[in-house]
Every structure is written in C-alpha cells, then in structure tokens.
Scaffold this active site. Structure first.
Site, mmCIF file in Angstrom:
data_model
loop_
_atom_site.group_PDB
_atom_site.id
_atom_site.type_symbol
_atom_site.label_atom_id
_atom_site.label_comp_id
_atom_site.label_asym_id
_atom_site.label_seq_id
_atom_site.Cartn_x
_atom_site.Cartn_y
_atom_site.Cartn_z
ATOM 1 N N CYS A 42 -106.144 -40.299 117.572
ATOM 2 C CA CYS A 42 -107.135 -41.206 116.981
ATOM 3 C C CYS A 42 -108.387 -40.430 116.584
ATOM 4 O O CYS A 42 -108.924 -39.660 117.368
ATOM 5 C CB CYS A 42 -107.482 -42.300 117.983
ATOM 6 S SG CYS A 42 -108.635 -43.527 117.343
ATOM 7 N N TRP A 43 -108.849 -40.634 115.357
ATOM 8 C CA TRP A 43 -110.043 -39.949 114.851
ATOM 9 C C TRP A 43 -111.315 -40.619 115.338
ATOM 10 O O TRP A 43 -112.393 -40.107 115.124
ATOM 11 C CB TRP A 43 -110.067 -39.968 113.335
ATOM 12 C CG TRP A 43 -108.977 -39.239 112.658
ATOM 13 C CD1 TRP A 43 -107.933 -38.562 113.231
ATOM 14 C CD2 TRP A 43 -108.808 -39.108 111.261
ATOM 15 N NE1 TRP A 43 -107.123 -38.026 112.273
ATOM 16 C CE2 TRP A 43 -107.633 -38.346 111.046
ATOM 17 C CE3 TRP A 43 -109.513 -39.550 110.165
ATOM 18 C CZ2 TRP A 43 -107.179 -38.028 109.780
ATOM 19 C CZ3 TRP A 43 -109.056 -39.230 108.910
ATOM 20 C CH2 TRP A 43 -107.905 -38.471 108.723
ATOM 21 N N GLU A 44 -111.178 -41.797 115.886
ATOM 22 C CA GLU A 44 -112.328 -42.582 116.346
ATOM 23 C C GLU A 44 -113.280 -42.889 115.187
ATOM 24 O O GLU A 44 -114.487 -42.837 115.322
ATOM 25 C CB GLU A 44 -113.055 -41.854 117.473
ATOM 26 C CG GLU A 44 -112.149 -41.626 118.651
ATOM 27 C CD GLU A 44 -112.611 -40.486 119.535
ATOM 28 O OE1 GLU A 44 -113.799 -40.125 119.479
ATOM 29 O OE2 GLU A 44 -111.773 -39.976 120.285
#
Length: 154
Positions: A42-44
């Site tokens: 997840c890249w957030e």
C-alpha cells in the site's frame, strides 16, 4: 499504514478498485466486498479512502500525528465539497481537520495519447512533455542557456 475495509459498510461499488494506483484493492468474488490484497504494498496515498462513497475504507495513522490507541476517520462530503479527518486520541481528545475537495471532473484530463508526439528536438529541452500547457505558463518555462549552467553539468 495500509488501508483496511469495514466489511459491514462496504457495498462493493468498486470505486476503490478503480482509483488504486498500486492495484491492490480488489473485490472479493464471494462476499462482493472490497479488500486490500497486499497491505505491505500500500502506497498510503489515501485515494481509496477519499473515493469511497460509503466511508468503508480506513487507514491507521502514523505515530507522529496519531499515537497508539487512536483512531482516524475520513469523511468525504461531496455536497459540501469537503473532506474531513477526525483523529481521536487515547484520552478521548479529538481533532478535526477539514480540507476542500480539489478534484477535476472524471475524464476531463487529457491522456498521453491525446497529445502530439514529441519531436526529436524536444528531447534536448529541459521541460517535460506538455509541462507549459499543464502549468498554464505562456511562452514555456524559463530555461538556462548553456553558459548559465554549472561547469561539468550537461
């Protein structure tokens, strides 16, 4: 921190799947609910959190703004044109942040194929393809002449 989905709120609309830049939000074929297939990747970016019309996706906050035992809720209010963030600390204290939604209408941004292909001489320029048009700078970006550059830098 990676995103997670509240299954009781999710209706399986797929908005999060469509907007996820790392392609890790998927719809479970059995339950017809969204889930993050690879939380470690997840890249957030919070794109799915902001796009979810059911407010079913959440993310755990970082310790620098929301310490252990906290909760972070994001609420997208399209009618008001706002996104609000509610942070609740362990001691019950709450902080609320409100930001305007700054999105463009879906499909209003031209894709790369809709621009003219760069010419060979364009590759020698300092500006990126379509940059002056995107930045609304008439006459292009200011550039350095060879004499203005640092010695040894091409």
């Amino acid at each position: 921190m990676p995103t997670f989905v509240y299954m009781t709120r999710c209706d399986g609309c797929g908005h999060c799947v469509d907007i996820c830049p790392s392609d890790i939000m998927h719809i479970d074929k059995t339950n017809r609910r969204a889930y993050n297939i690879e939380p470690n990747m997840c890249w957030e970016c919070y794109s799915c959190v902001k796009a979810c019309p059911q407010n079913a996706i959440d993310a755990r906050g970082y310790a620098d703004f929301a310490p252990l035992g906290h909760s972070v809720r994001v609420l997208r209010e399209e009618k008001k044109g706002m996104i609000s963030w509610k942070i609740k600390f362990r001691n019950g204290h709450e902080k609320n942040f409100v930001s305007p939604i700054r999105t463009t209408p879906w499909g209003s941004i031209k894709g790369p194929a809709e621009y003219d292909a760069p010419r060979p001489e364009d590759f020698a320029k300092q500006e990126l393809a379509h940059e002056p048009e995107g930045l609304n700078i008439k006459g292009g970006l200011p550039t350095l002449r060879p004499g203005q550059r640092k010695q040894g830098v091409v």
